[in-house]
Write a protein that holds these residues in place. Structure first.
Motif, PDB file in Angstrom:
ATOM      1  N   ASN A  87      -1.605  19.190   5.945  1.00 28.40           N
ATOM      2  CA  ASN A  87      -2.059  19.290   7.331  1.00 28.40           C
ATOM      3  C   ASN A  87      -0.878  19.605   8.248  1.00 28.40           C
ATOM      4  O   ASN A  87       0.239  19.160   7.996  1.00 28.40           O
ATOM      5  N   PRO A  88      -1.133  20.341   9.337  1.00 30.34           N
ATOM      6  CA  PRO A  88      -0.038  20.547  10.298  1.00 30.34           C
ATOM      7  C   PRO A  88       0.237  19.250  11.060  1.00 30.34           C
ATOM      8  O   PRO A  88      -0.681  18.477  11.351  1.00 30.34           O
ATOM      9  N   PRO A  89       1.494  18.960  11.367  1.00 29.28           N
ATOM     10  CA  PRO A  89       1.808  17.739  12.122  1.00 29.28           C
ATOM     11  C   PRO A  89       1.195  17.775  13.517  1.00 29.28           C
ATOM     12  O   PRO A  89       1.054  18.838  14.120  1.00 29.28           O
ATOM     13  N   GLN A  90       0.827  16.607  14.013  1.00 23.31           N
ATOM     14  CA  GLN A  90       0.212  16.471  15.335  1.00 23.31           C
ATOM     15  C   GLN A  90       1.004  15.451  16.157  1.00 23.31           C
ATOM     16  O   GLN A  90       0.610  14.290  16.271  1.00 23.31           O
ATOM     17  N   PRO A  91       2.114  15.882  16.744  1.00 21.93           N
ATOM     18  CA  PRO A  91       2.983  14.921  17.444  1.00 21.93           C
ATOM     19  C   PRO A  91       2.289  14.212  18.600  1.00 21.93           C
ATOM     20  O   PRO A  91       2.530  13.024  18.825  1.00 21.93           O
ATOM     21  N   ARG A 119       0.813  -1.220   0.000  1.00 21.49           N
ATOM     22  CA  ARG A 119       0.000   0.000   0.000  1.00 21.49           C
ATOM     23  C   ARG A 119       0.845   1.269   0.000  1.00 21.49           C
ATOM     24  O   ARG A 119       0.304   2.359   0.028  1.00 21.49           O
ATOM     25  N   LYS A 120       2.138   1.113   0.046  1.00 21.83           N
ATOM     26  CA  LYS A 120       3.058   2.262   0.079  1.00 21.83           C
ATOM     27  C   LYS A 120       2.793   3.158   1.287  1.00 21.83           C
ATOM     28  O   LYS A 120       2.771   4.377   1.188  1.00 21.83           O
ATOM     29  N   GLY A 121       2.588   2.543   2.432  1.00 22.77           N
ATOM     30  CA  GLY A 121       2.369   3.305   3.665  1.00 22.77           C
ATOM     31  C   GLY A 121       1.009   3.011   4.264  1.00 22.77           C
ATOM     32  O   GLY A 121       0.298   2.105   3.844  1.00 22.77           O
ATOM     33  N   ASP A 122       0.653   3.814   5.239  1.00 19.03           N
ATOM     34  CA  ASP A 122      -0.592   3.628   5.968  1.00 19.03           C
ATOM     35  C   ASP A 122      -1.285   4.979   6.084  1.00 19.03           C
ATOM     36  O   ASP A 122      -0.807   5.887   6.768  1.00 19.03           O
ATOM     37  N   SER A 123      -2.405   5.107   5.411  1.00 16.50           N
ATOM     38  CA  SER A 123      -3.098   6.399   5.346  1.00 16.50           C
ATOM     39  C   SER A 123      -3.668   6.846   6.687  1.00 16.50           C
ATOM     40  O   SER A 123      -4.015   8.013   6.848  1.00 16.50           O
ATOM     41  N   ARG A 124      -3.739   5.951   7.676  1.00 18.09           N
ATOM     42  CA  ARG A 124      -4.228   6.360   9.004  1.00 18.09           C
ATOM     43  C   ARG A 124      -3.374   7.464   9.601  1.00 18.09           C
ATOM     44  O   ARG A 124      -3.838   8.239  10.429  1.00 18.09           O
ATOM     45  N   PHE A 125      -2.129   7.530   9.197  1.00 18.26           N
ATOM     46  CA  PHE A 125      -1.183   8.452   9.811  1.00 18.26           C
ATOM     47  C   PHE A 125      -0.970   9.739   9.024  1.00 18.26           C
ATOM     48  O   PHE A 125      -0.233  10.615   9.470  1.00 18.26           O
ATOM     49  N   ASP A 126      -1.571   9.851   7.864  1.00 22.34           N
ATOM     50  CA  ASP A 126      -1.341  11.028   7.020  1.00 22.34           C
ATOM     51  C   ASP A 126      -1.642  12.331   7.753  1.00 22.34           C
ATOM     52  O   ASP A 126      -0.858  13.275   7.707  1.00 22.34           O
ATOM     53  N   GLU A 127      -2.784  12.396   8.432  1.00 28.66           N
ATOM     54  CA  GLU A 127      -3.177  13.634   9.105  1.00 28.66           C
ATOM     55  C   GLU A 127      -2.231  13.979  10.255  1.00 28.66           C
ATOM     56  O   GLU A 127      -1.806  15.117  10.402  1.00 28.66           O
ATOM     57  N   VAL A 128      -1.891  12.991  11.086  1.00 32.03           N
ATOM     58  CA  VAL A 128      -1.065  13.280  12.259  1.00 32.03           C
ATOM     59  C   VAL A 128       0.395  13.543  11.903  1.00 32.03           C
ATOM     60  O   VAL A 128       1.110  14.181  12.672  1.00 32.03           O
ATOM     61  N   LEU A 129       0.831  13.064  10.747  1.00 33.79           N
ATOM     62  CA  LEU A 129       2.210  13.311  10.314  1.00 33.79           C
ATOM     63  C   LEU A 129       2.340  14.576   9.490  1.00 33.79           C
ATOM     64  O   LEU A 129       3.443  14.948   9.091  1.00 33.79           O
ATOM     65  N   GLY A 130       1.238  15.247   9.225  1.00 33.18           N
ATOM     66  CA  GLY A 130       1.289  16.500   8.485  1.00 33.18           C
ATOM     67  C   GLY A 130       1.419  16.313   6.993  1.00 33.18           C
ATOM     68  O   GLY A 130       1.923  17.187   6.298  1.00 33.18           O
ATOM     69  N   ASN A 174      -0.894  13.372  18.926  1.00 38.48           N
ATOM     70  CA  ASN A 174      -1.776  12.324  18.391  1.00 38.48           C
ATOM     71  C   ASN A 174      -0.974  11.142  17.848  1.00 38.48           C
ATOM     72  O   ASN A 174      -1.376   9.987  17.981  1.00 38.48           O
ATOM     73  N   PHE A 175       0.155  11.437  17.209  1.00 42.93           N
ATOM     74  CA  PHE A 175       1.013  10.364  16.714  1.00 42.93           C
ATOM     75  C   PHE A 175       1.565   9.552  17.882  1.00 42.93           C
ATOM     76  O   PHE A 175       1.627   8.318  17.823  1.00 42.93           O
ATOM     77  N   PHE A 176       1.928  10.235  18.958  1.00 45.33           N
ATOM     78  CA  PHE A 176       2.405   9.566  20.170  1.00 45.33           C
ATOM     79  C   PHE A 176       1.321   8.648  20.745  1.00 45.33           C
ATOM     80  O   PHE A 176       1.616   7.538  21.192  1.00 45.33           O
ATOM     81  N   VAL A 177       0.076   9.095  20.710  1.00 40.98           N
ATOM     82  CA  VAL A 177      -1.039   8.277  21.216  1.00 40.98           C
ATOM     83  C   VAL A 177      -1.145   6.976  20.418  1.00 40.98           C
ATOM     84  O   VAL A 177      -1.353   5.901  20.998  1.00 40.98           O
ATOM     85  N   PHE A 178      -0.981   7.042  19.105  1.00 39.99           N
ATOM     86  CA  PHE A 178      -0.989   5.825  18.288  1.00 39.99           C
ATOM     87  C   PHE A 178       0.043   4.826  18.812  1.00 39.99           C
ATOM     88  O   PHE A 178      -0.228   3.634  18.956  1.00 39.99           O
TER      89      PHE A 178
END
Length: 141
Positions: free
Chosen positions: A108-112, A93-104, A114-118
């Protein structure tokens, strides 16, 4: 070693793996390590539990207890299969789209946080799924 000690060390191993994974993944802005480190975390706990279960002088040695051997081997096989599947899926899949928003990604602005919560949810998931195997390996019955 007591069961509590084995549970505590296992929790520490899980936290270290997941925290290190978060730091590297967030620094590189990638989710590539997420599934791989989850799978490696399972296998690391299985190896640790086998070693710690064999080191206890009060209980049956790991190599003399078929229950510990079978549980650890089945756990390792099932988690190893999961690791291979998740790595293959992420590659295909060339990555995981679940993380697109939290990685910026995608503007989108990065959300460290939220990424930490994952990563911390994965840590809890790995630890809780590993508990039956840890219980058997740490048991002196």
């Amino acid at each position: 070693m007591s069961q509590g000690f084995i549970y505590g060390i296992s929790a520490a191993i899980t936290l270290v793996i997941q925290l290190a994974g978060f730091v590297v993944a967030y620094t590189l802005r990638t989710e590539t390590f997420y599934d791989i480190l989850g799978g490696l975390n399972y296998l690391t706990l299985a190896i640790y539990a086998a070693i710690a279960g064999a080191a206890d002088e009060e209980s049956l040695k790991w190599v003399d207890d078929p229950r510990k051997i079978i549980t650890t081997i089945l756990f390792g096989c099932s988690r190893g299969w999961l690791l291979v599947f998740l790595a293959w899926r992420a590659h295909e899949r060339k990555g995981d789209s679940r993380f697109d928003e939290v990685l910026g990604k995608g503007g989108n602005p990065p959300q460290p946080l939220n990424f930490f919560v994952f990563w911390m949810v994965q840590a809890m998931w790995v630890y809780l799924i590993s508990m039956p195997m840890l219980f058997v390996s740490a048991s002196d019955v």
